[in-house]
Design an enzyme around this catalytic site. Structure first.
Site, PDB file in Angstrom:
ATOM      1  N   GLY A 115     -13.984 -13.606  -4.597  1.00 40.21           N
ATOM      2  CA  GLY A 115     -13.269 -12.359  -4.302  1.00 40.21           C
ATOM      3  C   GLY A 115     -11.861 -12.619  -3.824  1.00 40.21           C
ATOM      4  N   GLY A 116     -11.551 -13.874  -3.499  1.00 41.06           N
ATOM      5  CA  GLY A 116     -10.195 -14.242  -3.113  1.00 41.06           C
ATOM      6  C   GLY A 116      -9.707 -13.577  -1.840  1.00 41.06           C
ATOM      7  N   ILE A 117      -8.388 -13.592  -1.663  1.00 38.37           N
ATOM      8  CA  ILE A 117      -7.769 -13.006  -0.471  1.00 38.37           C
ATOM      9  C   ILE A 117      -8.058 -11.513  -0.388  1.00 38.37           C
ATOM     10  CG2 ILE A 117      -5.540 -12.419   0.592  1.00 38.37           C
ATOM     11  CD1 ILE A 117      -6.380 -15.293   1.096  1.00 38.37           C
ATOM     12  N   ALA A 156       5.126 -10.708   8.729  1.00 38.70           N
ATOM     13  CA  ALA A 156       4.745 -10.186   7.411  1.00 38.70           C
ATOM     14  C   ALA A 156       5.988 -10.166   6.536  1.00 38.70           C
ATOM     15  CB  ALA A 156       4.152  -8.790   7.557  1.00 38.70           C
ATOM     16  N   VAL A 157       6.512 -11.363   6.269  1.00 43.40           N
ATOM     17  CA  VAL A 157       7.808 -11.490   5.589  1.00 43.40           C
ATOM     18  C   VAL A 157       7.649 -11.927   4.141  1.00 43.40           C
ATOM     19  CG1 VAL A 157       9.182 -11.887   7.663  1.00 43.40           C
ATOM     20  CG2 VAL A 157       8.027 -13.822   6.571  1.00 43.40           C
ATOM     21  N   HIS A 193      -8.068  24.681  -6.965  1.00 43.57           N
ATOM     22  CA  HIS A 193      -7.674  25.222  -5.658  1.00 43.57           C
ATOM     23  C   HIS A 193      -8.907  25.402  -4.787  1.00 43.57           C
ATOM     24  CE1 HIS A 193      -5.584  27.756  -2.713  1.00 43.57           C
ATOM     25  NE2 HIS A 193      -6.625  28.573  -2.780  1.00 43.57           N
TER      26      HIS A 193
END
Length: 464
Positions: free
Chosen positions: A40-42, A268-269, A443
């Site tokens: 599943g990875g990161i 978080a760059v 709606h």
């Protein structure tokens, strides 16, 4: 021992790799997938899924605090951060197990180990039992990416965190600095700010969420500020002085350096591609700023070698990786799929309020030479948004004035990450403004704002 000869070897079992392997197997290709850490990875383990689980907890907490607004009573409202994290990890584990099941169901052998391409069509896998030598006519690279670390701002897991540390925090931050305001930075800023952290976001660009339309960025900034978040744009963290239980950040803004004290920093760059140790240089694969250079069909220029997902560059999105995986598998099987167009891939950010977009921003459309018509509709004009207690937000649409083509759609507000797909389908079907105006939207729904925004672009809006 797994068979050594295959039609397709997939390196990496994230949302690009495992999907490519499954699709290849469905098409009758003998396929193997290699993964060094987690199925599943990161995305499933340390990205998309666990962050959404944590953000859901903060969303519910936010609603509990607003109980009175809905005529409800809730006393002694609080949270257990460890329990929030535990739930998030359980969700990630469930989905990671699900990937293993899907791969097995499709009869794709999965090898846990580190892969190196030793020559054309040759892969050596180092496992805990030794090494295996595999061959295949086609190799798909899907090794993903990891957090970028800037010199002097490196994570230590205690005072300075990457996204991984932020997902399993050793404590609840009291005073938090988030460096970077892309999707990852803003989502963590939103989560911790909602739970009570005094949060500051520093962005080097001239606005937060810099890839979004300027109006959406401005709206989001206003909303975050109302929630108590401090935003510093055109600012740069030059240095972090780490002390006992505190970090002094040197932040350059407006030509001056200010010092601010925090107990936690989240970096978080951006991300860097996982290209090391794969043997790519020896094969002559071109790498540009840590990402493998490919053509529109994910071909690397080396015969039989493809790269998909984050390793192949922007946009760094799981759904882009998955779609590329399917495209490459089908191409290998002899089909003629359409290439993935980056401007037709939606981006979603699950902060509060949510942000979602597809296609060109108004500024980009104009830069490309389009004469544009722009429509907008606010959440405050929508009955469902008011009933939900979510009257803050807007929908913006950008059209080609000459042809009526939908060039871009941009949203901020409740549940926009679910609504954006309507415009994605519209772009895929080459929908014009006329098609959208003639569509009957149910709606009461939030989706009616999508209709009204189109009408507004052509001077026909009803409810504003």
């Amino acid at each position: 021992m797994a068979e050594t000869s295959y039609d397709v070897i997939v390196i990496g079992a994230g949302p690009g790799g495992y999907v490519a392997a499954i699709r290849a197997a469905q098409l009758g290709l003998k396929t193997v997938v290699i993964e060094r850490e987690h199925m599943g990875g990161i995305c499933l383990n340390w990205g998309c899924i666990p962050t959404k689980a944590m953000l859901r907890s903060s969303e519910v907490f936010h609603l509990m605090e607003r109980a009175k607004d809905f005529g409800l009573k809730a006393d002694g409202i609080g949270y257990d951060l460890d329990a929030v994290v535990k739930r998030s990890r359980a969700v990630a584990k469930q989905l990671s197990s699900g990937v293993s099941h899907l791969v097995k169901k499709n009869k794709v052998p999965a090898i846990m180990g580190e892969a190196t391409i030793t020559g054309k069509g040759k892969v050596s896998v180092k496992t805990d039992k030794g090494s295996e030598e595999l061959t295949a006519k086609h190799i798909i690279l899907a090794t993903g990416a990891r957090a970028r670390e800037l010199p002097g701002l490196e994570a230590d897991g205690d005072l300075v965190w990457t996204y991984k540390h932020a997902l399993v925090p050793p404590r609840m931050p009291k005073k938090l600095l988030v460096i970077g305001s892309g999707a990852i930075g803003i989502e963590f800023a939103s989560f911790y700010n909602t739970l009570g952290a005094d949060t500051t976001v520093v962005e080097v660009m001239d606005r937060i969420l810099p890839v979004e339309d300027a109006e959406i960025s401005a709206f989001a900034k206003k909303s975050f500020a109302k929630q108590g978040m401090k935003i510093m744009e055109k600012a740069m963290v030059k240095q972090l002085d780490r002390g006992k239980g505190k970090v002094t950040a040197h932040i350059e803004i407006g030509g001056k350096v200010e010092k601010h004290e925090f107990d936690t920093v989240i970096s978080a760059v951006g991300i860097v591609g996982n290209t090391e140790g794969l043997g790519l240089e020896a094969l002559g694969v071109k790498i540009d700023r840590t990402h493998v250079v490919t053509d529109e069909y994910c071909r690397t220029g080396v015969d039989g070698l493809y790269a998909i997902g984050d390793i192949a560059g922007a946009p760094w999105l799981a759904h882009k990786a998955s779609h590329e995986g399917v495209m490459v598998a089908e191409m290998i099987a002899g089909a003629h799929p359409h290439p993935v167009k980056p401007e037709s891939i939606a981006g979603c950010t699950y902060c509060h309020p949510q942000v979602a977009s597809v296609g060109f921003t108004e500024a980009k459309a104009k830069e490309l030479g389009y004469d544009v018509k722009v429509g907008r509709f606010p959440f405050i004009g929508n009955g469902k948004a008011i009933a939900l207690g979510e009257p803050e937000g807007m929908v913006k649409t950008v059209f080609d004035a000459k042809t009526g083509e939908l060039l871009g759609a941009h949203m901020v507000g409740a549940e926009v990450t679910e609504m954006i797909q309507g415009y994605v389908v519209g772009r895929q079907l080459e929908t014009t403004e006329e098609d959208l105006m003639q569509t009957v939207f149910p709606h009461p729904t939030l989706s009616e704002m999508m209709h009204e925004s189109v009408l507004d672009a052509y001077g026909r809006v009803i409810h504003m």
